[in-house]
Design an enzyme around this catalytic site. Sequence first.
Site, PDB file in Angstrom:
ATOM      1  N   HIS A  30       0.849  -1.197   0.000  1.00  0.00           N
ATOM      2  CA  HIS A  30       0.000   0.000   0.000  1.00  0.00           C
ATOM      3  C   HIS A  30       0.882   1.243   0.000  1.00  0.00           C
ATOM      4  CE1 HIS A  30      -3.811   2.115   0.803  1.00  0.00           C
ATOM      5  NE2 HIS A  30      -3.110   2.896   1.636  1.00  0.00           N
ATOM      6  N   ASP A  32       0.951   5.301  -0.055  1.00  0.00           N
ATOM      7  CA  ASP A  32       0.158   6.498   0.235  1.00  0.00           C
ATOM      8  C   ASP A  32       0.783   7.735  -0.403  1.00  0.00           C
ATOM      9  OD1 ASP A  32      -1.984   5.562   2.000  1.00  0.00           O
ATOM     10  OD2 ASP A  32      -0.359   5.052   3.396  1.00  0.00           O
ATOM     11  N   MET A  34       0.473  11.623  -0.909  1.00  0.00           N
ATOM     12  CA  MET A  34      -0.196  12.785  -0.299  1.00  0.00           C
ATOM     13  C   MET A  34       0.418  14.062  -0.855  1.00  0.00           C
ATOM     14  SD  MET A  34      -0.395  11.667   3.677  1.00  0.00           S
ATOM     15  CE  MET A  34      -0.706   9.962   4.196  1.00  0.00           C
ATOM     16  N   HIS A  63      -2.706   4.504  -3.130  1.00  0.00           N
ATOM     17  CA  HIS A  63      -3.797   5.271  -2.519  1.00  0.00           C
ATOM     18  C   HIS A  63      -3.474   6.751  -2.681  1.00  0.00           C
ATOM     19  CE1 HIS A  63      -5.954   6.420   1.545  1.00  0.00           C
ATOM     20  NE2 HIS A  63      -6.572   6.903   0.489  1.00  0.00           N
ATOM     21  N   MET A  65      -4.086  10.429  -2.089  1.00  0.00           N
ATOM     22  CA  MET A  65      -4.754  11.453  -1.277  1.00  0.00           C
ATOM     23  C   MET A  65      -4.324  12.796  -1.837  1.00  0.00           C
ATOM     24  SD  MET A  65      -4.237   9.480   2.306  1.00  0.00           S
ATOM     25  CE  MET A  65      -3.009   8.434   1.517  1.00  0.00           C
ATOM     26  N   MET A 134     -12.287   4.558   4.487  1.00  0.00           N
ATOM     27  CA  MET A 134     -11.276   5.071   5.422  1.00  0.00           C
ATOM     28  C   MET A 134     -11.785   4.909   6.850  1.00  0.00           C
ATOM     29  SD  MET A 134      -8.564   6.026   3.772  1.00  0.00           S
ATOM     30  CE  MET A 134      -7.698   6.692   5.198  1.00  0.00           C
ATOM     31  N   ASP A 172      -8.652   1.089   5.846  1.00  0.00           N
ATOM     32  CA  ASP A 172      -7.334   1.714   5.970  1.00  0.00           C
ATOM     33  C   ASP A 172      -7.368   2.699   7.133  1.00  0.00           C
ATOM     34  OD1 ASP A 172      -4.861   2.904   5.586  1.00  0.00           O
ATOM     35  OD2 ASP A 172      -5.380   3.839   3.654  1.00  0.00           O
TER      36      ASP A 172
HETATM   37  C1  DX5 Z   1      -3.581   7.331   6.287  1.00  0.00           C
HETATM   38  C2  DX5 Z   1      -3.065   6.360   5.264  1.00  0.00           C
HETATM   39  C3  DX5 Z   1      -2.866   4.991   5.781  1.00  0.00           C
HETATM   40  C4  DX5 Z   1      -1.843   4.877   6.892  1.00  0.00           C
HETATM   41  C5  DX5 Z   1      -2.342   3.848   7.841  1.00  0.00           C
HETATM   42  O1  DX5 Z   1      -4.046   8.477   5.656  1.00  0.00           O
HETATM   43  O2  DX5 Z   1      -3.963   6.267   4.172  1.00  0.00           O
HETATM   44  O3  DX5 Z   1      -2.578   4.072   4.738  1.00  0.00           O
HETATM   45  O4  DX5 Z   1      -0.578   4.497   6.442  1.00  0.00           O
HETATM   46  O5  DX5 Z   1      -1.499   3.809   8.948  1.00  0.00           O
HETATM   47  P1  DX5 Z   1      -1.881   3.004  10.257  1.00  0.00           P
HETATM   48  O6  DX5 Z   1      -2.072   1.581   9.879  1.00  0.00           O
HETATM   49  O7  DX5 Z   1      -0.690   3.234  11.135  1.00  0.00           O
HETATM   50  O8  DX5 Z   1      -3.142   3.619  10.811  1.00  0.00           O
HETATM   51 ZN    ZN Z   2      -3.691   4.619   2.723  1.00  0.00          ZN
END
Ligand code: DX5
Ligand code: ZN
Length: 220
Positions: A30, A32, A34, A63, A65, A134, A172
């Site tokens: 996964h 992320d 951002m 993912h 964001m 989420m 997630d």
């Molecule tokens: C948060 C991310 C997640 C994050 C989850 O915005 O999308 O993927 O990495 O982290 P944990 O598992 O530590 O909550």
């Molecule tokens: Zn994520």
Amino acid sequence: MARINPSILAADFVNMERDLARIATADLVHVDVMDNHFVPNLTFGPQMVERIQAVSAIPLDVHLMIDDPDRWAPGYAELGAYSVTFHAEAAADPVALARRLRSIGARAGIALKPGTDVQPYLDLLTEFDQVLVMTVEPGFGGQSFMPETMPKLRRLADEARRRGSSVWLQVDGGIGESTIAQAAAAGADTFVAGSAVFGAGDPANAIAGLRAAAAAAHVH
Ligand code: DX5
Ligand code: ZN
């Protein structure tokens, strides 16, 4: 079958290749992305994801964001990501974007923040390969699981069953050995875990523990 996707947000960014090797038993990685606009945090963009893709033995679950995924998401499919998930709140035309991602060869995912209603998307389930519910506000790892998001997941699972859909239901945020069962019981089949995997002394062992806890919840 429960899919466990470790989030490399919790990995060591300067030892990414080493940390990827530690999660070889995972289903997908996964990733992320951002942009410091859609969420307050900033991680990395397509160049970094392309390098991760090049060295990872397992496929990527990206993912996004970010604002304006209509413009930026196809690039992640083009670099070879197995799955690309964008946020419903950010996309101008989610159906057109999902079709574009699929036409490039990626699985198309749509993500819903905790406060986003699922209703408008229930009739569109065939357009997506994955719905990401989420379970924290997006932006940061290490937050607490929000159980109030479970009715939304249950609703999606019921609807998917009723329509005979094979859409994956991903959760997630705050997923660990003590919360994964709730999400599995509510219908999730794909689990993202950042701190629970990389914060553990032995990430492979943590993945196995999460897998077992999710499987046990499905039986009951
Ligand atoms: C948060 C991310 C997640 C994050 C989850 O915005 O999308 O993927 O990495 O982290 P944990 O598992 O530590 O909550
Ligand atoms: Zn994520």
